[in-house]
Scaffold this motif. Structure first.
Motif: not given
Length: 141
Positions: A45-46, A70, A68, A78, A75, A40, A42-43, A31
């Protein structure tokens, strides 16, 4: 009749606790690394999951959502934010025009490479930490 699994011992709980602690420490590291690059978690991880799809250089929004864990609309949001940052691009599939492919752009590749190198170094520092002893868990039935 299946044998009854043994009761969990104190050492089993200690091992599970240690595993979850180390997993969370790595997650927190990840993180902070992403945030240090202006993303972020999550970005990041994308980007990682797009690059990590086996056998090709793109991912569908559905695959990103699955990786993810989600809902598809999450998604999509994101991917839209990553697209606005110039990190990814949506393209219609050449083989199935109904499908949209999400591709990394050059800036996304550079950012992902920097972050992946940091993560690899962190994982090397944790070598052996995730050697959790076998624990007999009761059947879910």
């Amino acid at each position: 009749m299946a044998p009854t699994p043994r009761k969990l011992a104190k050492k089993d709980f200690e091992a599970l606790s240690q595993f979850r602690y180390q997993m969370r420490r790595f997650e927190r590291f990840s993180e902070r690394a992403a945030q240090g690059e202006g993303l972020t978690p999550q970005q990041y991880l994308v980007l990682l999951h797009i690059k990590g799809v086996p056998g090709r250089d793109w991912a569908s929004v559905g695959e990103i959502a699955e990786r993810l864990q989600l809902q598809p609309h999450g998604a999509v949001a994101l991917v839209t934010r990553c697209e606005a940052l110039g990190l990814v691009q949506r393209r219609p599939s050449e083989t199935d025009r109904r499908q949209v492919e999400v591709h990394l752009l050059v800036e996304g590749e550079k950012l992902l490479s920097r972050l992946a190198e940091l993560h690899r170094a962190e994982l090397r520092s944790l070598k052996g930490v995730f050697d959790v002893p076998q624990i007999d868990l009761p059947d879910a039935s």
